[in-house]
Structure formats: C-alpha cells, structure tokens
Design a protein around this motif. Structure first.
Motif, PDB file in Angstrom:
ATOM      1  N   LYS A  81       1.070  -0.580  -0.177  1.00  0.00           N
ATOM      2  CA  LYS A  81       0.465   0.174   0.272  1.00  0.00           C
ATOM      3  C   LYS A  81       1.127   1.087  -0.323  1.00  0.00           C
ATOM      4  O   LYS A  81       0.647   2.132  -0.579  1.00  0.00           O
ATOM      5  CB  LYS A  81      -0.452  -0.051   1.377  1.00  0.00           C
ATOM      6  N   LYS A 108      -1.944  -0.401 -11.815  1.00  0.00           N
ATOM      7  CA  LYS A 108      -3.240  -0.957 -12.247  1.00  0.00           C
ATOM      8  C   LYS A 108      -1.945  -2.454 -11.343  1.00  0.00           C
ATOM      9  O   LYS A 108      -2.623  -3.300 -10.685  1.00  0.00           O
ATOM     10  CB  LYS A 108      -3.582  -1.047 -13.451  1.00  0.00           C
ATOM     11  N   ALA A 109      -0.898  -2.192 -11.755  1.00  0.00           N
ATOM     12  CA  ALA A 109       0.412  -3.488 -11.012  1.00  0.00           C
ATOM     13  C   ALA A 109       0.015  -3.423  -9.638  1.00  0.00           C
ATOM     14  O   ALA A 109      -0.315  -4.268  -9.324  1.00  0.00           O
ATOM     15  CB  ALA A 109       1.364  -3.774 -12.382  1.00  0.00           C
ATOM     16  N   GLU A 111      -1.934  -1.332  -7.883  1.00  0.00           N
ATOM     17  CA  GLU A 111      -3.622  -2.319  -7.415  1.00  0.00           C
ATOM     18  C   GLU A 111      -3.799  -3.257  -7.240  1.00  0.00           C
ATOM     19  O   GLU A 111      -3.816  -4.480  -6.349  1.00  0.00           O
ATOM     20  CB  GLU A 111      -4.565  -1.346  -7.576  1.00  0.00           C
ATOM     21  N   SER A 112      -2.987  -4.062  -8.993  1.00  0.00           N
ATOM     22  CA  SER A 112      -3.602  -5.803  -8.127  1.00  0.00           C
ATOM     23  C   SER A 112      -2.302  -6.543  -6.685  1.00  0.00           C
ATOM     24  O   SER A 112      -3.304  -7.913  -6.549  1.00  0.00           O
ATOM     25  CB  SER A 112      -3.437  -6.433  -9.677  1.00  0.00           C
ATOM     26  N   GLN A 113      -1.719  -5.940  -6.728  1.00  0.00           N
ATOM     27  CA  GLN A 113      -0.660  -6.911  -5.517  1.00  0.00           C
ATOM     28  C   GLN A 113      -1.786  -6.447  -4.336  1.00  0.00           C
ATOM     29  O   GLN A 113      -1.488  -7.499  -3.898  1.00  0.00           O
ATOM     30  CB  GLN A 113       0.711  -6.207  -6.407  1.00  0.00           C
ATOM     31  N   ASN A 115      -4.471  -5.892  -3.729  1.00  0.00           N
ATOM     32  CA  ASN A 115      -5.609  -6.605  -3.570  1.00  0.00           C
ATOM     33  C   ASN A 115      -4.992  -8.343  -3.248  1.00  0.00           C
ATOM     34  O   ASN A 115      -5.729  -8.579  -2.745  1.00  0.00           O
ATOM     35  CB  ASN A 115      -6.400  -6.184  -5.331  1.00  0.00           C
ATOM     36  N   GLU A 116      -4.010  -8.483  -4.148  1.00  0.00           N
ATOM     37  CA  GLU A 116      -3.926 -10.352  -4.244  1.00  0.00           C
ATOM     38  C   GLU A 116      -3.494 -10.476  -2.623  1.00  0.00           C
ATOM     39  O   GLU A 116      -3.662 -11.668  -2.394  1.00  0.00           O
ATOM     40  CB  GLU A 116      -2.918 -10.536  -4.812  1.00  0.00           C
ATOM     41  N   GLN A 117      -2.988  -9.389  -1.916  1.00  0.00           N
ATOM     42  CA  GLN A 117      -2.420  -9.291  -0.662  1.00  0.00           C
ATOM     43  C   GLN A 117      -3.313  -9.775  -0.103  1.00  0.00           C
ATOM     44  O   GLN A 117      -3.662 -10.598   1.348  1.00  0.00           O
ATOM     45  CB  GLN A 117      -1.098  -7.986  -0.478  1.00  0.00           C
ATOM     46  N   ARG A 119      -6.915 -10.712  -0.259  1.00  0.00           N
ATOM     47  CA  ARG A 119      -6.873 -12.094  -0.682  1.00  0.00           C
ATOM     48  C   ARG A 119      -6.231 -12.666   0.169  1.00  0.00           C
ATOM     49  O   ARG A 119      -6.941 -14.171   0.394  1.00  0.00           O
ATOM     50  CB  ARG A 119      -7.245 -11.844  -2.189  1.00  0.00           C
TER      51      ARG A 119
END
Length: 133
Positions: A81, A108-109, A111-113, A115-117, A119
C-alpha cells in the motif's frame, strides 16, 4: 513463553518479502512494521490478541503458525500500500511526461498486488476458521 520480533520478522521474510529497498534498515523501523501489523491483526479479529513490547522485543503471547502467517502478510500488505501511494503521489504529476499508459499500467499492477495480498490474508484467516473434518 512469548513470540519474539525476530520470529515474526523471519516469517515475513520467508513468506512475504518485498523489495529490499522498502525494508527498514534499523530496529525501530522493524518494530514499527510489527506494531502496525499487530494493530491490523487486532482490528480484523476485533480484539487485542497481540500486544507488542519493544523493550523485550516480543509480543505478549506465543503465536501459532497461522497468526505468524497473518502478521507476516499484513506487514507485506502495508509495504504494498505504501509503495502504491508513493508511486502515485511521486509520478502522477509527471504522468503526461512518462506516458499516461505506462503510469496507468504501473498503478494497475500495484493495485493488483495490493488486492491479491488482501485476498491472501482473507484465505489464511478463512483456513484458520474452517474445520475440514
């Protein structure tokens, strides 16, 4: 018996390490990361399961493997973050100069990391609560 900061930090390094440039280089930085992860942990579980003691470099109880994994993953989430915030605030004013497509792709990359974290943390917590018998 209590869990040491070294055990927590090693779990983070073994399972969730981020770029070396982001890692704190002193004990105070590590203490801060562990404390922040414990705050997120306690907030998620809505109690004060973990209390940090910088003087003894321990938390107030012996953490099980699930709790160690959750803390390690929270440390990584905070790093991600912060990386997203730093990148966007640093490069957003120059997005036209570096190319909006490139800037947007990087955001985007990141933000994807993040979000994956998030999850991953949810999956670990789910696994601790589900009885598979």
């Amino acid at each position: 018996m209590n869990t040491t900061y070294d055990q927590i930090w090693q779990c983070f390094l073994d399972n969730c390490k981020t770029s070396d440039i982001n890692l704190p280089s002193d004990d105070e930085g590590i203490y801060s990361q562990i404390k922040n992860a414990s705050l997120l942990f306690n907030n998620r579980f809505r109690d004060n399961r973990i209390k940090c003691d910088n003087d003894t470099e321990t938390v107030d109880r012996l953490l099980n493997e699930d709790d160690l994994l959750i803390l390690g993953n929270y440390i990584r989430l905070v790093f991600l973050k912060n990386e997203l915030t730093a990148y966007s605030s640093t490069w957003q004013p120059f997005s036209k100069d570096i190319g909006t497509t490139h800037f947007s792709a990087q955001i985007k990359a990141l933000e994807s990391q993040v979000n994956e974290q998030q999850r991953t943390i949810d999956k670990i917590i789910f696994n601790t609560e589900v009885d598979f018998v």
